[in-house]
Design a protein around this motif. Structure first.
Motif, mmCIF file in Angstrom:
data_model
loop_
_atom_site.group_PDB
_atom_site.id
_atom_site.type_symbol
_atom_site.label_atom_id
_atom_site.label_comp_id
_atom_site.label_asym_id
_atom_site.label_seq_id
_atom_site.Cartn_x
_atom_site.Cartn_y
_atom_site.Cartn_z
ATOM 1 N N GLY A 107 0.785 -1.215 0.000
ATOM 2 C CA GLY A 107 0.000 0.000 0.000
ATOM 3 C C GLY A 107 0.824 1.276 0.000
ATOM 4 O O GLY A 107 0.258 2.361 0.002
ATOM 5 N N SER A 108 2.151 1.173 0.007
ATOM 6 C CA SER A 108 2.971 2.374 -0.060
ATOM 7 C C SER A 108 2.694 3.088 -1.376
ATOM 8 O O SER A 108 2.524 2.462 -2.414
ATOM 9 C CB SER A 108 4.459 2.024 0.028
ATOM 10 O OG SER A 108 4.766 1.522 1.298
ATOM 11 N N ARG A 109 2.651 4.406 -1.300
ATOM 12 C CA ARG A 109 2.380 5.214 -2.492
ATOM 13 C C ARG A 109 3.699 5.815 -2.978
ATOM 14 O O ARG A 109 4.359 6.539 -2.239
ATOM 15 C CB ARG A 109 1.365 6.295 -2.177
ATOM 16 C CG ARG A 109 0.011 5.699 -1.768
ATOM 17 C CD ARG A 109 -1.074 6.740 -1.615
ATOM 18 N NE ARG A 109 -1.140 7.692 -2.698
ATOM 19 C CZ ARG A 109 -1.688 7.465 -3.909
ATOM 20 N NH1 ARG A 109 -2.208 6.299 -4.192
ATOM 21 N NH2 ARG A 109 -1.709 8.404 -4.819
ATOM 22 N N ILE A 110 4.042 5.510 -4.218
ATOM 23 C CA ILE A 110 5.309 5.933 -4.805
ATOM 24 C C ILE A 110 5.039 6.862 -5.983
ATOM 25 O O ILE A 110 4.226 6.540 -6.857
ATOM 26 C CB ILE A 110 6.124 4.714 -5.319
ATOM 27 C CG1 ILE A 110 6.169 3.587 -4.297
ATOM 28 C CG2 ILE A 110 7.505 5.162 -5.792
ATOM 29 C CD1 ILE A 110 6.885 3.899 -3.026
ATOM 30 N N LEU A 111 5.720 7.999 -6.013
ATOM 31 C CA LEU A 111 5.653 8.908 -7.149
ATOM 32 C C LEU A 111 6.952 8.777 -7.932
ATOM 33 O O LEU A 111 8.035 9.031 -7.394
ATOM 34 C CB LEU A 111 5.461 10.353 -6.686
ATOM 35 C CG LEU A 111 5.455 11.419 -7.780
ATOM 36 C CD1 LEU A 111 4.340 11.169 -8.798
ATOM 37 C CD2 LEU A 111 5.340 12.809 -7.183
ATOM 38 N N ILE A 112 6.840 8.353 -9.177
ATOM 39 C CA ILE A 112 8.004 8.242 -10.065
ATOM 40 C C ILE A 112 8.010 9.483 -10.955
ATOM 41 O O ILE A 112 7.050 9.731 -11.686
ATOM 42 C CB ILE A 112 7.934 6.970 -10.935
ATOM 43 C CG1 ILE A 112 7.903 5.722 -10.055
ATOM 44 C CG2 ILE A 112 9.106 6.938 -11.922
ATOM 45 C CD1 ILE A 112 7.635 4.438 -10.825
ATOM 46 N N VAL A 113 9.084 10.262 -10.888
ATOM 47 C CA VAL A 113 9.231 11.451 -11.727
ATOM 48 C C VAL A 113 10.311 11.123 -12.746
ATOM 49 O O VAL A 113 11.500 11.142 -12.453
ATOM 50 C CB VAL A 113 9.602 12.694 -10.890
ATOM 51 C CG1 VAL A 113 9.620 13.938 -11.770
ATOM 52 C CG2 VAL A 113 8.645 12.863 -9.710
ATOM 53 N N GLU A 114 9.874 10.772 -13.949
ATOM 54 C CA GLU A 114 10.759 10.253 -14.996
ATOM 55 C C GLU A 114 10.160 10.582 -16.359
ATOM 56 O O GLU A 114 8.993 10.264 -16.610
ATOM 57 C CB GLU A 114 10.905 8.733 -14.820
ATOM 58 C CG GLU A 114 11.557 7.991 -15.948
ATOM 59 C CD GLU A 114 12.986 8.411 -16.200
ATOM 60 O OE1 GLU A 114 13.222 9.028 -17.267
ATOM 61 O OE2 GLU A 114 13.855 8.116 -15.377
ATOM 62 N N LEU A 158 7.214 7.865 -0.954
ATOM 63 C CA LEU A 158 8.540 7.921 -1.567
ATOM 64 C C LEU A 158 8.425 8.586 -2.925
ATOM 65 O O LEU A 158 7.435 8.378 -3.637
ATOM 66 C CB LEU A 158 9.112 6.511 -1.747
ATOM 67 C CG LEU A 158 10.425 6.378 -2.524
ATOM 68 C CD1 LEU A 158 11.599 6.920 -1.708
ATOM 69 C CD2 LEU A 158 10.681 4.940 -2.931
ATOM 70 N N ILE A 159 9.444 9.356 -3.286
ATOM 71 C CA ILE A 159 9.546 9.923 -4.634
ATOM 72 C C ILE A 159 10.803 9.353 -5.272
ATOM 73 O O ILE A 159 11.896 9.425 -4.692
ATOM 74 C CB ILE A 159 9.631 11.467 -4.600
ATOM 75 C CG1 ILE A 159 8.354 12.043 -3.992
ATOM 76 C CG2 ILE A 159 9.890 12.021 -5.999
ATOM 77 C CD1 ILE A 159 8.400 13.544 -3.747
ATOM 78 N N VAL A 160 10.641 8.741 -6.448
ATOM 79 C CA VAL A 160 11.776 8.297 -7.260
ATOM 80 C C VAL A 160 11.965 9.392 -8.302
ATOM 81 O O VAL A 160 11.078 9.633 -9.125
ATOM 82 C CB VAL A 160 11.509 6.932 -7.928
ATOM 83 C CG1 VAL A 160 12.700 6.534 -8.796
ATOM 84 C CG2 VAL A 160 11.220 5.867 -6.880
ATOM 85 N N ASN A 180 15.761 20.575 -13.656
ATOM 86 C CA ASN A 180 16.439 19.280 -13.493
ATOM 87 C C ASN A 180 16.163 18.684 -12.114
ATOM 88 O O ASN A 180 15.746 19.366 -11.186
ATOM 89 C CB ASN A 180 17.940 19.390 -13.785
ATOM 90 C CG ASN A 180 18.716 20.089 -12.696
ATOM 91 O OD1 ASN A 180 18.622 19.751 -11.517
ATOM 92 N ND2 ASN A 180 19.513 21.070 -13.080
ATOM 93 N N GLY A 181 16.403 17.395 -12.016
ATOM 94 C CA GLY A 181 16.094 16.651 -10.797
ATOM 95 C C GLY A 181 16.828 17.123 -9.559
ATOM 96 O O GLY A 181 16.275 17.080 -8.455
ATOM 97 N N LEU A 182 18.065 17.594 -9.704
ATOM 98 C CA LEU A 182 18.804 18.075 -8.536
ATOM 99 C C LEU A 182 18.162 19.332 -7.954
ATOM 100 O O LEU A 182 18.040 19.471 -6.733
ATOM 101 C CB LEU A 182 20.271 18.322 -8.887
ATOM 102 C CG LEU A 182 21.067 17.063 -9.235
ATOM 103 C CD1 LEU A 182 22.477 17.427 -9.684
ATOM 104 C CD2 LEU A 182 21.110 16.100 -8.069
ATOM 105 N N ASN A 183 17.731 20.248 -8.829
ATOM 106 C CA ASN A 183 17.033 21.450 -8.348
ATOM 107 C C ASN A 183 15.698 21.086 -7.718
ATOM 108 O O ASN A 183 15.313 21.647 -6.685
ATOM 109 C CB ASN A 183 16.822 22.449 -9.477
ATOM 110 C CG ASN A 183 18.110 23.120 -9.896
ATOM 111 O OD1 ASN A 183 19.064 23.175 -9.132
ATOM 112 N ND2 ASN A 183 18.146 23.612 -11.118
ATOM 113 N N ILE A 243 13.435 10.650 -0.861
ATOM 114 C CA ILE A 243 13.668 10.819 -2.298
ATOM 115 C C ILE A 243 14.775 9.861 -2.717
ATOM 116 O O ILE A 243 15.864 9.862 -2.125
ATOM 117 C CB ILE A 243 14.086 12.262 -2.634
ATOM 118 C CG1 ILE A 243 13.008 13.255 -2.193
ATOM 119 C CG2 ILE A 243 14.384 12.400 -4.131
ATOM 120 C CD1 ILE A 243 13.455 14.691 -2.220
ATOM 121 N N LEU A 244 14.497 9.071 -3.738
ATOM 122 C CA LEU A 244 15.492 8.186 -4.331
ATOM 123 C C LEU A 244 15.838 8.758 -5.700
ATOM 124 O O LEU A 244 14.957 8.902 -6.555
ATOM 125 C CB LEU A 244 14.917 6.773 -4.467
ATOM 126 C CG LEU A 244 15.793 5.726 -5.129
ATOM 127 C CD1 LEU A 244 17.037 5.462 -4.281
ATOM 128 C CD2 LEU A 244 15.017 4.451 -5.344
#
Length: 102
Positions: free
Chosen positions: A20-27, A67-69, A78-81, A94-95
């Protein structure tokens, strides 16, 4: 024997916590996002995919995630910002994900 039972109990607790963990993948690469999303879904997690920081912001306004991937190389911001901005505003884990080769 007690050691084995204890490790087994921890494994069960860990599996239960993931369920049931909710994961957001930003890709922005949908093939990678879907492959990762399928793996996480097959392991009992709920997955949402955002292709950019703008889509991520919209998802975070309406939903909670465990969690956010986050891809490093995204169009626009960009992802670092994005990571720096997220860290200043939230404590969601954040992964970082990257295919960057130097």
């Amino acid at each position: 024997m007690a050691q084995q039972r204890h490790q087994s109990d921890l494994s069960a607790e860990s599996r239960s916590a993931r369920q049931g963990s909710r994961i957001l993948i930003v890709e922005d690469d949908l093939e990678i996002a879907r492959m990762l999303g399928d793996t996480l879904t097959d392991n009992g997690m709920t997955v949402e995919i955002a292709e950019s920081g703008v889509q991520m912001n919209a998802a975070l306004r309406t939903q909670k995630f465990d969690l956010i991937v986050l891809d490093v190389m995204l169009p626009g911001e960009n992802g670092l910002n994005i990571c720096r901005r997220l860290r200043a505003a939230t404590n969601i884990p954040i992964l970082m994900l990257t295919a960057l080769v130097e």
